[in-house]
Structure formats: structure tokens, C-alpha cells
Design an enzyme around this catalytic site. Sequence first.
Site, mmCIF file in Angstrom:
data_model
loop_
_atom_site.group_PDB
_atom_site.id
_atom_site.type_symbol
_atom_site.label_atom_id
_atom_site.label_comp_id
_atom_site.label_asym_id
_atom_site.label_seq_id
_atom_site.Cartn_x
_atom_site.Cartn_y
_atom_site.Cartn_z
ATOM 1 N N SER A 1 0.862 -1.183 0.000
ATOM 2 C CA SER A 1 0.000 0.000 0.000
ATOM 3 C C SER A 1 0.891 1.223 0.000
ATOM 4 O O SER A 1 2.080 1.144 0.334
ATOM 5 C CB SER A 1 -0.877 -0.015 1.262
ATOM 6 O OG SER A 1 -1.456 1.245 1.509
ATOM 7 N N TYR B 1 -1.684 -0.754 10.626
ATOM 8 C CA TYR B 1 -1.752 -0.993 9.180
ATOM 9 C C TYR B 1 -0.489 -0.469 8.497
ATOM 10 O O TYR B 1 0.121 -1.152 7.681
ATOM 11 C CB TYR B 1 -2.991 -0.303 8.617
ATOM 12 C CG TYR B 1 -3.178 -0.489 7.120
ATOM 13 C CD1 TYR B 1 -3.664 -1.681 6.610
ATOM 14 C CD2 TYR B 1 -2.872 0.547 6.234
ATOM 15 C CE1 TYR B 1 -3.844 -1.859 5.243
ATOM 16 C CE2 TYR B 1 -3.047 0.382 4.868
ATOM 17 C CZ TYR B 1 -3.529 -0.818 4.377
ATOM 18 O OH TYR B 1 -3.689 -0.985 3.022
#
Length: 252
Positions: free
Chosen positions: A137, A150
Site C-alpha cells: 500500500s 496498518y
Amino acid sequence: MEHAGKHALVTGGGTGIGKGIAIALAQAGAEVTITGRRADKLDEVAAENPRLHPLVMDVDDEASVRDGIAAAAKARGPVQICIANAGIAEGKPFAQTTLADWRRTMTTNLDGVFLTMQAALETLGADDAGRMIVISSIAGVRGLKNAIPYTASKHGVIGLIHGLSEEYMKRPITFNALCPGYVDTAIVRNQLPGLMKRFGVDEAGAIAAIAQGNRSGVLLDVDETTSALMWLCSDGARSINGQTIEISGGQV
């Protein structure tokens, strides 16, 4: 049909980016094992192409991963293309993040990739070529507030890719990471009601708020990530190794 005769495995292949990748690989001729926790979602995707093969597998569970990938390899051969896509995205301020929150994210997003990659590599012979790709990501190359576990997990998988690319340098296997920005998928759409309430905006306003996380200011389409992945799987990308490819409409 560049990948005819090859066996590909895509974790989290029942929805979103994983679904798009699995379908593209099947269309290119690969026999594709798609994994996930929900059999109904996997069966729905598998119905789109006879080269898609559903496998219920939980990346949080070591036995599930090792046994599942071994069974897939027995049925369809060595995993020559491994796409570690399964992951979760949860957000809250750091001060409110519990150790349980941290561990849940790390178990899925980092431990799950470790297990998937290791089990897939075990199916390959010493001279077998392979493409090992993780869906990280933009959070893996920059910090995101209110999403510390995350962010750390996505940085972690990039470190894993860097290390593996060095360790396996003498073998015909490449390891790379794709780092998409905000993609128009269910995981993003699920955030809309909360944002609409938080900012007092309609759905279009909530989408616009999320899209500002991309340099282009618009949400990405799934096929943009899929196209980059298909290039990484191609013979022309055989010297692309240990890299992070950012897909966010501009420099991150």
C-alpha cells in the site's frame, strides 16, 4: 495466453483487487487457485472462468496456509506465481489502539504474507522460475495517521520482499511489492457511511475526501493495479526484483 500451463495462487481472491488479479491471470492462461475465508465469495468468482479454483484458506492460521497451498500444488503443480493480497485495514487514533488491535493486523497483514510466501516457495524445484508479489500500500512507503498498525504492517511486507529478493538472488525467482493508493473497492466503500456522518457530507463528498489520499485526487480503478501486476509477472519484467511499485496518481 502468456501464462498457459502455470499455476498461480492469489490470497484474498474473492473480492476487490485480488478478484481482479485472479481473473486477469486466468484470462492469460494460468490455472489460478483463489483463497479466502468465505466459500460463497470464492465460488462466485470461480464461476467466471474454469481456470479459477476456489480454496477456503485463512492466512491467520498456519496449518490452513501450509496444508492449503500444499493441496493446491498437488492438484495444479508448483506455485509459479504467488500473489499475497489478503489483508485487513482498520483505523483509529494511536492512543486508542490496543495490543489486540496491533496483533490482529500484524497476524493477517504480515504473518500471513510470511506464511504464504514460505509455503509457496516450498512447492518450487531448485530451477523453477517464480514471481512472488505482495500487495502492500502507499502506507508501506509513507505514514498514515490513525492507522499505525496498518502502516507498520505494510512497511513490514516491503522489508520482507527486500530480504527475500537478496536471499534468492541466484534463483530465477523475483520478489516485488505493489503499493496502490486508494482503490475503488468494497473496503473503501465500507468507510463511506462513517465519513458521511463525521464530516456531514453526502456520498460524493465522502468519496472525494478519501480520493484526496491519492496525488491525482481521484480513486484508482482495480484494473490499474491489475495491469501493473501482470507486467511484473511477464517475462519482460524478469530483472525487476526487490522493488516497490507505487500506484497513486503521482509521487508519494
